[in-house]
Design an enzyme around this catalytic site. Structure first.
Site, PDB file in Angstrom:
ATOM      1  N   ARG A 125      25.242 -45.254 -18.679  1.00  0.00           N
ATOM      2  CA  ARG A 125      25.670 -44.643 -19.940  1.00  0.00           C
ATOM      3  C   ARG A 125      27.157 -44.820 -20.233  1.00  0.00           C
ATOM      4  NH1 ARG A 125      24.270 -38.535 -18.857  1.00  0.00           N
ATOM      5  NH2 ARG A 125      22.455 -39.478 -17.900  1.00  0.00           N
ATOM      6  N   HIS A 126      27.866 -45.592 -19.416  1.00  0.00           N
ATOM      7  CA  HIS A 126      29.293 -45.829 -19.652  1.00  0.00           C
ATOM      8  C   HIS A 126      29.590 -47.300 -19.872  1.00  0.00           C
ATOM      9  CE1 HIS A 126      29.701 -41.878 -17.651  1.00  0.00           C
ATOM     10  NE2 HIS A 126      30.717 -41.752 -18.470  1.00  0.00           N
ATOM     11  N   ARG A 145      25.536 -44.821 -27.402  1.00  0.00           N
ATOM     12  CA  ARG A 145      24.696 -43.804 -26.745  1.00  0.00           C
ATOM     13  C   ARG A 145      23.652 -43.245 -27.699  1.00  0.00           C
ATOM     14  NH1 ARG A 145      28.092 -39.940 -22.752  1.00  0.00           N
ATOM     15  NH2 ARG A 145      28.996 -41.594 -21.468  1.00  0.00           N
ATOM     16  N   GLU A 156      37.592 -46.472 -17.419  1.00  0.00           N
ATOM     17  CA  GLU A 156      36.855 -45.643 -16.458  1.00  0.00           C
ATOM     18  C   GLU A 156      36.205 -46.563 -15.443  1.00  0.00           C
ATOM     19  OE1 GLU A 156      34.411 -44.025 -19.524  1.00  0.00           O
ATOM     20  OE2 GLU A 156      35.586 -42.188 -19.699  1.00  0.00           O
ATOM     21  N   GLU A 193      24.874 -36.799 -23.054  1.00  0.00           N
ATOM     22  CA  GLU A 193      25.890 -36.352 -24.011  1.00  0.00           C
ATOM     23  C   GLU A 193      26.152 -37.470 -25.012  1.00  0.00           C
ATOM     24  OE1 GLU A 193      29.918 -35.269 -22.538  1.00  0.00           O
ATOM     25  OE2 GLU A 193      30.486 -36.310 -24.398  1.00  0.00           O
ATOM     26  N   ARG A 200      38.188 -47.514 -22.716  1.00  0.00           N
ATOM     27  CA  ARG A 200      38.453 -46.560 -21.632  1.00  0.00           C
ATOM     28  C   ARG A 200      38.359 -47.246 -20.274  1.00  0.00           C
ATOM     29  NH1 ARG A 200      36.152 -40.779 -23.850  1.00  0.00           N
ATOM     30  NH2 ARG A 200      36.960 -41.108 -25.948  1.00  0.00           N
ATOM     31  N   SER A 225      30.924 -35.063 -28.785  1.00  0.00           N
ATOM     32  CA  SER A 225      31.613 -33.823 -28.475  1.00  0.00           C
ATOM     33  C   SER A 225      32.680 -33.576 -29.523  1.00  0.00           C
ATOM     34  CB  SER A 225      32.184 -33.841 -27.062  1.00  0.00           C
ATOM     35  OG  SER A 225      33.273 -34.705 -27.000  1.00  0.00           O
TER      36      SER A 225
HETATM   37  P1  AMO Z   1      34.636 -37.789 -25.767  1.00  0.00           P
HETATM   38  O1  AMO Z   1      35.588 -38.277 -24.741  1.00  0.00           O
HETATM   39  O2  AMO Z   1      33.603 -36.804 -25.350  1.00  0.00           O
HETATM   40  O3  AMO Z   1      35.413 -37.076 -26.981  1.00  0.00           O
HETATM   41  O4  AMO Z   1      33.926 -39.031 -26.445  1.00  0.00           O
HETATM   42  C1  AMO Z   1      33.049 -38.862 -27.543  1.00  0.00           C
HETATM   43  C2  AMO Z   1      31.725 -39.552 -27.291  1.00  0.00           C
HETATM   44  O5  AMO Z   1      31.936 -40.939 -27.120  1.00  0.00           O
HETATM   45  C3  AMO Z   1      30.993 -41.460 -26.218  1.00  0.00           C
HETATM   46  N1  AMO Z   1      31.704 -42.089 -25.090  1.00  0.00           N
HETATM   47  C4  AMO Z   1      31.284 -43.161 -24.407  1.00  0.00           C
HETATM   48  N2  AMO Z   1      30.198 -43.935 -24.548  1.00  0.00           N
HETATM   49  C5  AMO Z   1      30.031 -44.950 -23.695  1.00  0.00           C
HETATM   50  N3  AMO Z   1      30.891 -45.259 -22.699  1.00  0.00           N
HETATM   51  C6  AMO Z   1      32.009 -44.513 -22.517  1.00  0.00           C
HETATM   52  N4  AMO Z   1      32.855 -44.838 -21.537  1.00  0.00           N
HETATM   53  C7  AMO Z   1      32.234 -43.416 -23.400  1.00  0.00           C
HETATM   54  N5  AMO Z   1      33.207 -42.478 -23.514  1.00  0.00           N
HETATM   55  C8  AMO Z   1      32.864 -41.696 -24.539  1.00  0.00           C
HETATM   56  C9  AMO Z   1      30.148 -40.298 -25.723  1.00  0.00           C
HETATM   57  C10 AMO Z   1      31.013 -39.100 -26.020  1.00  0.00           C
HETATM   58  O6  AMO Z   1      30.261 -37.934 -26.252  1.00  0.00           O
HETATM   59  N6  AMO Z   1      38.278 -37.209 -29.183  1.00  0.00           N
HETATM   60  C11 AMO Z   1      37.052 -36.630 -28.657  1.00  0.00           C
HETATM   61  C12 AMO Z   1      36.033 -36.343 -29.735  1.00  0.00           C
HETATM   62  C13 AMO Z   1      36.474 -35.248 -30.692  1.00  0.00           C
HETATM   63  O7  AMO Z   1      36.762 -34.132 -30.213  1.00  0.00           O
HETATM   64  O8  AMO Z   1      36.508 -35.508 -31.911  1.00  0.00           O
HETATM   65  C14 AMO Z   1      36.471 -37.605 -27.624  1.00  0.00           C
HETATM   66  O9  AMO Z   1      36.864 -38.729 -27.495  1.00  0.00           O
HETATM   67  O10 AMO Z   1      28.966 -40.280 -26.513  1.00  0.00           O
END
Ligand code: AMO
Length: 423
Positions: free
Chosen positions: A210-211, A397, A204, A346, A202, A349
């Site tokens: 946490r990212h 996480r 981001e 979080e 990602r 999800s």
């Molecule tokens: P979402 O975008 O909430 O849902 O991502 C799911 C989980 O992945 C982790 N996560 C991350 N951890 C660390 N760094 C990041 N940049 C990052 N982005 C996400 C988090 C988050 O809760 N497709 C949906 C899931 C689904 O509905 O099945 C999804 O990607 O813990």
């Protein structure tokens, strides 16, 4: 060579000489404590004594010797050396003190992860990570889920265009996969239950604890569900399973290393988004219905829950506008979604998906997506797509919250963030 000699191979992390005895601490297998190698002047040949007394900390060694009848070392394992071979000596100053006495610059523990792994703290973290991965596979495999591997070079993203990494793909533009979302859903038209352990890429621009830009996730998808509760039941049971097994297998080791290990989780309570907003308003937060809960709000909610002795909780029925197109709508502008938060972070999800072709098209248009880009995905909804749902869980996480780590970078061997592309 004399008979019955035991073999120890590893790195010297401590050495001292007391009169006619040299003591070398060597980390060999995956245990956190070194084996104490005792070299006695009178028991070994001159060159072995010379090597033992001039050894450089950090050297890779091969030692053969005998196990004493009575172990004196407080670390629990001991070998009386007969043969000692230095396989490799450091040629530069060690950036991390192998004895662990002098702390290094925090960046050094990432830049020299392999040296950090010689220290008990980092060994413990990555033993826990390895166990978590194993338990995850074991859990889903034994419950009739098919383990799948979906492409990481993709033509469309499911989680929003702004966070896609672009890849040159011959004459076309491609992306690194943000999540297996589209593929795991398409598979629901052919198999009832799948899981995948996968990287998420990602783009981001966050710089938070946490990212990461490359993180690891667990993706689960289940067909023929009656509602999002069926999915939450599985996630709830999985969390209870891994927290119990990690406590059983590594609990004392992790606590000895100072980690605030999450105790085994009991049945995870479920709060609706509306209830969470009410709690937050009670705590003085100015949250409007429809807002996504930001980091501050999540944290405050986590602290509130912890005061009631609750570490893990679901937040259900988010407003649909705050959720992606694939989530099923429910009455009153809400959605059949959930988040799982642990210690105010979080971790997962998911929800029930929109499986009806016409409604799905409508959802995509409402979110302003170009439907043509997703035609390969939409195809799968034409041939008997059952009601289905699933979740994505951030394994980095989860490990971070399980061990109470202050930063997600500690849970990953070679983290990728906006400023870090090597090592
Ligand atoms: P979402 O975008 O909430 O849902 O991502 C799911 C989980 O992945 C982790 N996560 C991350 N951890 C660390 N760094 C990041 N940049 C990052 N982005 C996400 C988090 C988050 O809760 N497709 C949906 C899931 C689904 O509905 O099945 C999804 O990607 O813990």
């Amino acid at each position: 060579m004399p008979e019955n000699l035991e073999l120890v191979e590893g790195w010297v992390v401590n050495a001292r000489v007391v009169g006619r005895i040299a003591f070398l601490e060597v980390i060999d297998d995956l245990s956190l404590k070194p084996v104490t190698v005792v070299v006695k002047r009178d028991e070994v040949q001159d060159e072995v004594w010379k090597a033992a007394t001039s050894i450089k900390l950090g050297s890779a060694v091969r030692i053969r010797g005998v196990k004493p009848e009575r172990v004196v070392s407080r670390k629990g394992r001991e070998l009386h050396a007969r043969l000692l071979q230095v396989l490799a000596e450091p040629v530069d100053l060690l950036p991390i003190d192998p004895t662990g006495k002098t702390p290094a610059n925090p960046e050094a523990y990432i830049n020299y992860r392999y040296l950090a792994l010689r220290l008990p703290r980092y060994r413990a973290i990555f033993l826990a990570r390895s166990l978590l991965m194993n338990l995850t596979r074991e859990y889903f495999y034994s419950r009739g889920f098919l383990e799948v591997n979906t492409p990481k070079i993709v033509g469309a993203g499911a989680e929003g265009g702004a966070t896609l990494f672009v890849v040159e793909y011959f004459e076309r533009k491609a992306y690194l996969s943000q999540s297996p979302q589209l593929y795991k859903q398409m598979l629901m038209c052919g198999v009832p239950r799948v899981f995948e352990i996968t990287p998420y890429f990602r783009a981001e621009k966050f710089s938070t604890v946490r990212h990461l830009n490359e993180s690891w996730g667990l993706d689960v998808e289940m067909g023929f569900i009656n509602g999002p509760e069926d999915v939450m039941d599985v996630l709830d049971d999985y969390i209870r399973y891994v927290t119990r097994r990690i406590n059983e297998e590594l609990g004392s080791t992790l606590r000895e290393q100072g980690f605030e290990l999450l105790p085994p989780v009991e049945k995870i309570p479920r709060y609706t988004y509306r209830e969470a907003v009410d709690i937050l308003r009670g705590l003085g937060f100015n949250v409007r219905m429809g807002d996504d809960l930001d980091t501050q709000a999540e944290k405050a909610l986590g602290e509130y829950m912890e005061r009631q002795g609750v570490y893990a909780y679901f937040i259900t029925e988010y407003p649909w506008e705050a959720k992606p197109f694939y989530i099923m709508k429910s009455e009153g502008g809400l959605s059949k979604s959930f988040d799982l938060d642990i210690r105010g972070i979080e971790v997962a999800s998911g929800g029930q998906r929109e499986h009806r072709y016409a409604e799905l098209l409508g959802n995509m248009r409402e979110k302003g997506l170009n439907v043509e880009d997703f035609s390969f995905y939409l195809e799968a909804f034409k041939y008997g797509m059952p009601p289905h749902g699933g979740f994505g869980l951030g394994l980095d996480r989860l490990l971070m919250t399980l061990l109470g780590l202050p930063n997600i970078r500690e849970a990953v061997l070679f983290p990728r963030d906006r400023f870090r592309l090597v090592p």
